[in-house]
Motif scaffolding. Structure first.
Motif, short mmCIF file in Angstrom:
data_model
loop_
_atom_site.label_atom_id
_atom_site.label_comp_id
_atom_site.label_asym_id
_atom_site.label_seq_id
_atom_site.Cartn_x
_atom_site.Cartn_y
_atom_site.Cartn_z
N GLU A 53 0.86 -1.18 0.00
CA GLU A 53 0.00 0.00 0.00
C GLU A 53 0.90 1.23 0.00
O GLU A 53 1.72 1.39 0.90
CB GLU A 53 -0.90 -0.01 1.24
CG GLU A 53 -1.91 1.09 1.28
CD GLU A 53 -2.83 0.95 2.47
OE1 GLU A 53 -2.45 1.42 3.57
OE2 GLU A 53 -3.92 0.37 2.31
N ASP A 54 0.77 2.07 -1.00
CA ASP A 54 1.60 3.26 -1.14
C ASP A 54 3.09 2.91 -1.14
O ASP A 54 3.91 3.61 -0.56
CB ASP A 54 1.30 4.28 -0.05
CG ASP A 54 -0.14 4.76 -0.07
OD1 ASP A 54 -0.72 4.84 -1.18
OD2 ASP A 54 -0.69 5.04 1.01
N GLY A 55 3.44 1.78 -1.76
CA GLY A 55 4.83 1.37 -1.85
C GLY A 55 5.40 0.74 -0.59
O GLY A 55 6.58 0.42 -0.52
N LYS A 56 4.56 0.53 0.43
CA LYS A 56 5.02 -0.08 1.68
C LYS A 56 4.35 -1.43 1.85
O LYS A 56 3.18 -1.60 1.52
CB LYS A 56 4.64 0.80 2.89
CG LYS A 56 5.31 2.13 2.92
CD LYS A 56 4.85 2.88 4.15
CE LYS A 56 5.47 4.26 4.22
NZ LYS A 56 4.99 5.00 5.38
N LYS A 57 5.08 -2.40 2.39
CA LYS A 57 4.50 -3.71 2.67
C LYS A 57 3.67 -3.61 3.94
O LYS A 57 4.10 -3.04 4.94
CB LYS A 57 5.59 -4.75 2.85
CG LYS A 57 5.01 -6.14 3.05
CD LYS A 57 5.99 -7.23 2.85
CE LYS A 57 5.29 -8.57 2.96
NZ LYS A 57 6.16 -9.66 2.60
N ILE A 58 2.46 -4.16 3.87
CA ILE A 58 1.58 -4.17 5.05
C ILE A 58 1.08 -5.59 5.28
O ILE A 58 1.11 -6.43 4.39
CB ILE A 58 0.37 -3.21 4.89
CG1 ILE A 58 -0.48 -3.62 3.69
CG2 ILE A 58 0.79 -1.77 4.81
CD1 ILE A 58 -1.87 -3.01 3.68
N PHE A 59 0.67 -5.81 6.51
CA PHE A 59 0.07 -7.08 6.90
C PHE A 59 -1.35 -6.80 7.34
O PHE A 59 -1.59 -5.91 8.15
CB PHE A 59 0.83 -7.71 8.07
CG PHE A 59 2.27 -8.03 7.77
CD1 PHE A 59 2.60 -9.24 7.20
CD2 PHE A 59 3.28 -7.14 8.08
CE1 PHE A 59 3.93 -9.55 6.93
CE2 PHE A 59 4.61 -7.44 7.81
CZ PHE A 59 4.93 -8.65 7.22
N LEU A 60 -2.32 -7.54 6.81
CA LEU A 60 -3.69 -7.44 7.28
C LEU A 60 -3.83 -8.50 8.37
O LEU A 60 -3.65 -9.69 8.12
CB LEU A 60 -4.69 -7.68 6.16
CG LEU A 60 -6.16 -7.54 6.54
CD1 LEU A 60 -6.46 -6.11 6.99
CD2 LEU A 60 -7.07 -7.94 5.40
N CYS A 61 -4.10 -8.05 9.59
CA CYS A 61 -4.11 -8.95 10.74
C CYS A 61 -5.46 -8.98 11.41
O CYS A 61 -6.11 -7.95 11.57
CB CYS A 61 -3.08 -8.48 11.78
SG CYS A 61 -1.40 -8.43 11.17
N GLN A 62 -5.86 -10.18 11.83
CA GLN A 62 -7.04 -10.33 12.68
C GLN A 62 -6.62 -9.99 14.09
O GLN A 62 -5.54 -10.38 14.54
CB GLN A 62 -7.55 -11.76 12.60
CG GLN A 62 -8.81 -11.99 13.41
CD GLN A 62 -9.28 -13.43 13.32
OE1 GLN A 62 -8.65 -14.28 12.68
NE2 GLN A 62 -10.40 -13.71 13.94
#
Length: 64
Positions: A53-62
């Protein structure tokens, strides 16, 4: 924070995980995988998905 079917999800950025673990981003990216869980204060997180997202790695977490 995202809510879906009474489950709570949160986007966690790679630099946040690097900050709380004290590791370099490159190491964090290799260590944390989908299905892994970790705890920060009183919240427990489970990594469900990774994305950019916007060139950054993200983690979608529960969160629970």
């Amino acid at each position: 924070m995202i809510t879906k079917n009474f489950q709570v999800f949160e986007k966690i950025d790679l630099s946040f995980l690097a900050g709380i673990t004290g590791l370099k981003k490159e190491i964090v990216e290799q260590i944390f995988l989908i299905g892994d869980t970790f705890r920060v204060s009183d919240k427990k997180y489970k990594i469900c998905q990774t994305a950019e997202e916007d060139g950054k790695k993200i983690f979608l977490c529960q969160v629970w």
